[in-house]
Design a protein around this motif. Sequence first.
Motif, PDB file in Angstrom:
ATOM      1  N   HIS A 175     -27.611 -36.071 -55.360  1.00 19.88           N
ATOM      2  CA  HIS A 175     -27.835 -34.693 -55.824  1.00 19.88           C
ATOM      3  C   HIS A 175     -26.807 -34.320 -56.897  1.00 19.88           C
ATOM      4  O   HIS A 175     -27.139 -33.650 -57.877  1.00 19.88           O
ATOM      5  CB  HIS A 175     -27.732 -33.715 -54.653  1.00 19.88           C
ATOM      6  N   LEU A 176     -25.570 -34.754 -56.652  1.00 21.23           N
ATOM      7  CA  LEU A 176     -24.514 -34.446 -57.630  1.00 21.23           C
ATOM      8  C   LEU A 176     -24.815 -35.093 -58.976  1.00 21.23           C
ATOM      9  O   LEU A 176     -24.588 -34.498 -60.044  1.00 21.23           O
ATOM     10  CB  LEU A 176     -23.164 -34.939 -57.116  1.00 21.23           C
ATOM     11  N   ILE A 177     -25.294 -36.329 -58.920  1.00 23.66           N
ATOM     12  CA  ILE A 177     -25.624 -37.030 -60.177  1.00 23.66           C
ATOM     13  C   ILE A 177     -26.735 -36.282 -60.913  1.00 23.66           C
ATOM     14  O   ILE A 177     -26.638 -36.037 -62.132  1.00 23.66           O
ATOM     15  CB  ILE A 177     -26.058 -38.482 -59.871  1.00 23.66           C
ATOM     16  N   ILE A 178     -27.753 -35.897 -60.155  1.00 25.74           N
ATOM     17  CA  ILE A 178     -28.881 -35.179 -60.783  1.00 25.74           C
ATOM     18  C   ILE A 178     -28.402 -33.854 -61.376  1.00 25.74           C
ATOM     19  O   ILE A 178     -28.692 -33.516 -62.526  1.00 25.74           O
ATOM     20  CB  ILE A 178     -29.998 -34.941 -59.741  1.00 25.74           C
ATOM     21  N   LEU A 179     -27.614 -33.122 -60.576  1.00 23.07           N
ATOM     22  CA  LEU A 179     -27.113 -31.827 -61.043  1.00 23.07           C
ATOM     23  C   LEU A 179     -26.231 -32.004 -62.285  1.00 23.07           C
ATOM     24  O   LEU A 179     -26.322 -31.217 -63.240  1.00 23.07           O
ATOM     25  CB  LEU A 179     -26.317 -31.154 -59.913  1.00 23.07           C
ATOM     26  N   SER A 180     -25.413 -33.035 -62.262  1.00 22.19           N
ATOM     27  CA  SER A 180     -24.540 -33.291 -63.418  1.00 22.19           C
ATOM     28  C   SER A 180     -25.373 -33.559 -64.667  1.00 22.19           C
ATOM     29  O   SER A 180     -25.054 -33.054 -65.760  1.00 22.19           O
ATOM     30  CB  SER A 180     -23.640 -34.497 -63.163  1.00 22.19           C
ATOM     31  N   SER A 181     -26.433 -34.345 -64.499  1.00 24.73           N
ATOM     32  CA  SER A 181     -27.261 -34.648 -65.676  1.00 24.73           C
ATOM     33  C   SER A 181     -27.940 -33.382 -66.200  1.00 24.73           C
ATOM     34  O   SER A 181     -28.040 -33.181 -67.418  1.00 24.73           O
ATOM     35  CB  SER A 181     -28.285 -35.734 -65.349  1.00 24.73           C
ATOM     36  N   ILE A 182     -28.356 -32.515 -65.283  1.00 21.98           N
ATOM     37  CA  ILE A 182     -28.983 -31.253 -65.722  1.00 21.98           C
ATOM     38  C   ILE A 182     -27.958 -30.386 -66.447  1.00 21.98           C
ATOM     39  O   ILE A 182     -28.243 -29.805 -67.505  1.00 21.98           O
ATOM     40  CB  ILE A 182     -29.569 -30.489 -64.500  1.00 21.98           C
ATOM     41  N   ILE A 183     -26.746 -30.328 -65.893  1.00 19.13           N
ATOM     42  CA  ILE A 183     -25.687 -29.521 -66.522  1.00 19.13           C
ATOM     43  C   ILE A 183     -25.358 -30.064 -67.907  1.00 19.13           C
ATOM     44  O   ILE A 183     -25.169 -29.301 -68.873  1.00 19.13           O
ATOM     45  CB  ILE A 183     -24.437 -29.493 -65.604  1.00 19.13           C
TER      46      ILE A 183
END
Lengths: 156, 279
Positions: free
Chosen positions: A6-14
Amino acid sequence: MKFSNHLIILSSIIIGFWLDDLLNPISIKLFLELNFGFFVFSYWIFALPEKLKTAAPLFYGLVTDLFFSNVVGFNMLFFVLTSYIIHLYVFRFRIFSYFQLSVFFSGSSTLYIAFKYLLLSPYNYSYIVLTTSFLINAVLWVGVYFVMRAFRRSFF
Amino acid sequence: MARSTPTYTPVRNYAIGFLLSAFILFSDIRYETFANIRAFVHASTLYSQMISRGLSENIGITLVSFQENKNLFRENKELKEQILKIKTQDFIERKDYKEKIQIIDFYQTAIGVFKNDVDIFKIASLDLTNYLCCSSHRIYLDNTSQVQIDKNVPVFAGSSFIGQTKNIYTNFIEVILFSDINHLLPIKSNAFYCDARGIGKPMLISCKASKNNGSFENVIGDTVFTSGLGGVFFKDIEIGSISGINSLSIDEIEVVITLKANPLEETFYGVMKKVHDEI
């Protein structure tokens, strides 16, 4: 799905939204509003529909709102809506061509931009911006799609 | 055959999510409910940016200062090398200048003594081992400019003769010194005439003389001159002084002469251009 994913996905979105913040002041002079953040989010829902259900878009939207938006709830709302539509037609999308996917995601992105202007900055609402953004983002979507697919395959 | 793609998307969760986010959005637009949270997040972001920018600036400054130090070190090293180079150049120039002065002095002396027809050469080598121990006393003069020099012409150093040319090579002139045992020099003093031969010791030559040919009492310290009888050297040039008288037999003595010029102290040598006619 693990929290780190989830953190990886959120980071990519950010990163996508950060790119938008960085490039849009320049691109808006050419009547173009980039929407990498929304594309990245859409890609993740499109690629991992069985893993990202309702809570994830809400959470991603909340974080994005807190960091990049002037109001809380806008990205949450749009992320939930987009997520629902993608989930609804996810298997149909699998048989779509790249062109059809580009049109759909670029259209969603244009809708996102249009509502953003309508809600947050109605005086700057412009059909030229929407039209240009639709055309350019349709092309950019293909690039984002392949980059994100390569990225996803290296992590998931 | 399926008429549509399969889907399983429970609408309830999405509806809840939609309503919740719509409510939040409305309340934030209408009443700015989350203004404080947004402000806090924005302020935190700004602080983080400031801190990270400050950190990156400090790192940049540190890196730049490292680079500057490195440049200063390099510059310092270059300057030191330049100073060393200048010192070396200065040393060489001073040495050259000193050498030139020596040549001028020597040349003036040579002209004063021998008028003209003198070439000046710098010593190239002296076989010191042989010179200090053995019979062969030769020096080699540097003749890189390949001046035409004859064999058996007088060579002088300081203010006196020291030997004569023996062989001429491409870039060198071999000089046989008076102290070489193969060299014979006609000499004279107030008391006698004789042919003095080198004895293989530095600055020493000797000649045998008959006691009947003159008085040899109290002659030690007397000056010895060239007699000019060999046809090579000018006459009446002081070459040394009598330093010892050794009795060889009842009527024969050995006169030991210490030469005036010391090859170990000379750098420049004058060579006559041709064998002089005057005897």
